[in-house]
Design a protein around this motif. Structure first.
Motif, short mmCIF file in Angstrom:
data_model
loop_
_atom_site.label_atom_id
_atom_site.label_comp_id
_atom_site.label_asym_id
_atom_site.label_seq_id
_atom_site.Cartn_x
_atom_site.Cartn_y
_atom_site.Cartn_z
N LEU A 1 49.93 42.55 33.36
CA LEU A 1 48.56 42.19 33.00
C LEU A 1 47.70 43.45 32.82
O LEU A 1 47.08 43.50 32.30
N ARG A 2 48.13 44.50 33.93
CA ARG A 2 47.18 45.82 33.84
C ARG A 2 47.66 46.51 32.58
O ARG A 2 46.89 47.26 32.06
N GLN A 3 48.74 46.23 32.04
CA GLN A 3 49.15 46.92 30.73
C GLN A 3 48.63 46.23 29.65
O GLN A 3 48.75 46.92 28.61
N ALA A 4 48.14 45.09 29.60
CA ALA A 4 47.53 44.28 28.46
C ALA A 4 46.36 44.95 28.14
O ALA A 4 45.45 45.41 28.76
N THR A 5 45.99 44.73 26.64
CA THR A 5 44.84 44.86 25.97
C THR A 5 43.93 43.54 26.28
O THR A 5 44.25 42.56 26.62
N VAL A 6 42.74 44.04 25.82
CA VAL A 6 41.68 43.03 25.96
C VAL A 6 42.13 41.66 24.97
O VAL A 6 42.01 40.58 25.24
N ASP A 7 42.54 42.06 23.68
CA ASP A 7 43.10 41.13 22.77
C ASP A 7 44.23 40.48 23.29
O ASP A 7 44.07 39.21 23.15
N ASP A 8 45.16 41.00 24.00
CA ASP A 8 46.30 40.42 24.44
C ASP A 8 45.69 39.06 25.58
O ASP A 8 46.10 38.13 25.83
N ILE A 9 44.69 39.91 26.13
CA ILE A 9 44.23 38.80 27.75
C ILE A 9 43.35 37.81 26.92
O ILE A 9 43.61 36.38 27.13
N SER A 10 42.65 37.95 25.78
CA SER A 10 41.86 36.96 25.30
C SER A 10 42.85 35.97 24.58
O SER A 10 42.34 34.82 24.12
N GLY A 11 44.13 36.35 24.23
CA GLY A 11 44.98 35.24 23.78
C GLY A 11 45.43 34.29 24.61
O GLY A 11 46.19 33.28 24.24
N VAL A 12 45.10 34.44 25.75
CA VAL A 12 45.79 33.46 26.88
C VAL A 12 44.68 32.14 26.70
O VAL A 12 43.51 32.22 26.52
N PRO A 13 45.32 30.80 26.57
CA PRO A 13 44.48 29.72 26.34
C PRO A 13 43.52 29.84 27.70
O PRO A 13 43.75 29.96 28.74
N GLY A 14 42.25 29.43 27.35
CA GLY A 14 41.05 29.08 28.26
C GLY A 14 40.46 30.60 28.74
O GLY A 14 39.35 30.41 29.43
N ILE A 15 40.97 31.63 28.01
CA ILE A 15 40.22 32.99 28.52
C ILE A 15 39.52 33.56 27.18
O ILE A 15 40.00 33.71 26.21
N GLY A 16 38.16 33.62 27.35
CA GLY A 16 37.38 34.00 26.19
C GLY A 16 37.40 35.66 26.12
O GLY A 16 37.91 36.18 26.82
N ALA A 17 36.78 36.06 25.01
CA ALA A 17 36.68 37.59 24.95
C ALA A 17 35.89 38.33 25.84
O ALA A 17 36.33 39.72 26.21
N HIS A 18 34.92 37.71 26.30
CA HIS A 18 34.01 38.23 27.29
C HIS A 18 34.77 38.42 28.67
O HIS A 18 34.56 39.26 29.48
#
Length: 656
Positions: free
Chosen positions: A614-631
């Protein structure tokens, strides 16, 4: 010890009809379930002279406090109701034919999207298909290694499967052709399931069709000048033949049967089963069980056969797929037994109902089947002798341990039910407690309980033990205060969680811990539970209010039993503590991030597999998780980056 005459039904009240009966303890728990063609005849036999009863039957009727019965229309209904009640109530005096955990099996996890083939030991799970048991785990791995070149199915664990899917590279088996690598999409879920189903068909005995198909493909490939493919198919055929050679042909007529044999004495019995499919022995199972003879006037072997058939095939049919029937059913076309039970026709009807087609239940008289039965009987006798050598004195040792504890602690009766409490924490954090239960000197894991300490978490072990005792016995009083049978759940008929008090409560610790537990019981008005503390340092036994400990001999069976109970409580508490601590440490890095609740934390960790990824992921990777928005993704990314920078700065400071 109860007198059976105190609860004997009045003359003429027991019907002369088929039915199922239950013996209950004075507290209401069912301790034995049986069936009978004539309830009147069977139940009257229990209230004869106690001295002439079978030893286990005598123990059962003197433990019970009441008996009740249900009349049914047919013997088949009686068989079904007996099985259902044994499964529902788990009576302590009924024989339970559970699989011997020492036998490994080959398990195929068919409910999974990508089914897995693996070696397995333990209780059966519904939907999973099992082959075996095998004598040794290496025999499974050897067979699996031969067959994976023909059926390249997944064998890796869920963690390995997920990890290789994330990195996009298969494992070694995928590179050498022994796995079709569904983790990286080389085959679809449907294609992989087809491979697994072919594997199951081969192990289930449908080998001729598979061999003929491969031979045709090999000849066709050779004719088309595809010599490499033809050579591969030739090697596949050789591997299948070697796998088939490991399963000896015992019956040449393609028999589909289970062969059952027993060896027994007055108190115990050994049962062995050969599973013969397509004339080959596909597996073997074995149990050693304690007997209870309620089959008055019957041959012991016939009674054992009666108990075995309904429980074993009932469990197997329940664990099998609901659509399974015919040749895929766990109930074979023929069941060969050493003696027929009195209700043989009803039993055959019930087995036929479980299979979905006619099942023959018979005793082999001559020929190959009789010879196989004699071989199995020799196996049962050898297993029984080995069990006696290995377990010699075990029952005697347990009885001696309980008697020693009664004498050393000055108890009115032997402590047949012992409960033990242990506290686990690290410097006062994540304080938890365990409560384990031993009955008749054996662990009863279904009644283990665990507690997260609330009020006393910061006050030390003594206060934590007092809290656990208070919570455990508060539930007991709630469940039994209204009426004697209040400890039984009216919907299920099973005991509630804390319905039965122990004869002896053991706490891990010395005098202060024992005093704290005894004080709580006194406050609650509970006077029939003995309390002791067991100190680890010198294994001293502390009685409440005694200034000096009671010292049991180092060779004492009673002390050995207390140590086993305490060590089991310690193991159970540590396991729960580690679970809570691991969960807290995993999620603590995500605490305090706005918009990130418990469910979103869990979704992130499940998606990425670990906090490190998770620490190595980018913002786009994290926002791709269902329920997680860009902000929210940007907040998570910046918070984890800041934690990493702080950790790096701290390490540099320490280095300086």
């Amino acid at each position: 010890m109860a007198d059976p005459s105190t609860y004997r039904p009045s003359p003429g009240t027991i019907p002369d009809a088929p039915g199922v009966y239950k013996f209950r303890e004075p507290g209401g728990r069912v301790i034995y379930v049986g069936k009978a063609k004539s309830l009147r005849s069977r139940l009257n036999s229990y209230f004869a002279d106690v001295a002439v009863l079978h030893p286990r039957t005598r123990q059962m009727v003197t433990t019970a406090g009441s008996v009740e019965w249900t009349v049914v229309a047919t013997e088949v209904e009686a068989l079904q109701l007996e099985y259902n009640w044994i499964k529902e109530f788990d009576p302590r005096f009924n024989v339970r034919y559970r699989d011997d955990k020492s036998y490994p099996v080959l398990a195929v996890t068919l409910p999974d999207e990508y089914p897995r083939l693996h070696v397995y030991r333990g209780p059966r799970r519904k939907g999973v298909r099992y082959f075996g048991p095998y004598a040794h785990a290496w025999a499974i791995r050897e067979t699996l290694d031969l067959l994976l070149r023909v059926f390249p199915a997944r064998t890796c664990s869920s963690g390995v499967f997920k990890r290789h899917g994330q990195i996009g590279r298969p494992c070694l088996l995928g590179y050498i052709g022994k796995c079709s690598a569904p983790c990286v999409g080389r085959v679809s879920a449907d294609e992989h399931r087809d491979i697994v189903e072919d594997f199951c068909d081969f192990l289930a005995g449908k080998t001729d069709h598979m061999m003929k198909r491969l031979e045709k493909e090999m000849i066709a490939a050779s004719a088309d000048l595809e010599f490499e493919r033809a050579a591969r198919l030739r090697d596949d055929l050789a591997a299948l033949r070697r796998a088939m050679e490991k399963q000896a042909v015992v019956l040449g007529d393609g028999t589909d049967a289970d062969v059952v044999a027993f060896a027994h004495d007055e108190l115990e019995a050994s049962v062995q089963v050969f599973h013969v499919r397509g004339g080959r022995v596909r597996g073997q199972r074995g149990w050693v069980i304690e007997k209870i003879s309620d089959k008055i006037g019957q041959d012991d072997t016939a009674g054992l056969v009666d108990q075995f058939l309904i429980q074993f095939y009932g469990d197997q049919a329940e664990l099998a797929d609901d659509k399974t029937s015919g040749d895929d059913s766990p109930v074979p076309r023929e069941v060969l037994v050493p003696a027929l039970p009195d209700d043989a026709d009803a039993m055959a009807d019930l087995l036929s109902e479980l299979r979905g087609s006619r099942v023959a239940l018979r005793v082999p008289q001559r020929g190959d089947k009789r010879a196989l039965m004699e071989t199995l009987e020799r196996n049962a006798k050898e297993a029984f002798q080995l069990h006696k050598l290995r377990r010699a004195g075990d029952l005697t040792a347990r009885s001696a341990a309980l008697q020693e504890l009664q004498d050393a602690l000055g108890l009115d009766t032997a402590p047949l039910r012992i409960e033990c409490i242990d506290i686990s924490h690290i410097q006062g954090s994540d304080v938890v407690a365990s409560l384990v239960v031993f009955e008749d000197g054996l662990a009863r894991k279904s009644e283990y309980r665990r507690f997260a300490i609330k009020e006393a978490a910061t006050e030390g072990d003594v206060a934590s033990i007092a809290e656990v005792v208070r919570r455990r016995f508060h539930r007991y009083l709630q469940e039994t205060r209204e009426e004697p049978r209040a400890g039984i759940d009216p919907e299920t008929g099973r005991p509630r969680k804390f319905a039965y008090p122990p004869n002896l409560l053991v706490v891990d610790g010395a005098g202060p811990q024992a005093n704290a537990a005894a004080d709580v019981l006194a406050e609650m008005g509970i006077q029939d539970v003995a309390v002791i503390g067991l100190a680890k340092r010198l294994e001293e036994v502390w009685l409440p209010a005694d200034p000096e400990p009671t010292i049991l001999s180092r060779t004492s069976e009673g002390l050995y039993l207390l140590q086993r109970v305490r060590d089991e409580a310690h193991r159970f508490a540590i396991a729960y503590h580690r679970q809570k601590r691991s969960k807290r440490m995993t999620t603590s890095a995500l605490d305090g991030i706005p918009g990130l609740g418990q469910s979103r934390k869990a979704a992130l960790l499940k998606h990425f597999g670990s906090l490190k990824r998770l620490r190595q992921a980018t913002v786009d990777d994290i926002s791709g998780v269902p329920g997680i928005g860009a902000h929210t993704a940007a907040l998570v990314h910046s918070a984890l980056a800041a934690q990493t920078d702080n950790a790096t700065g701290d390490s540099h400071d320490r280095g300086a």
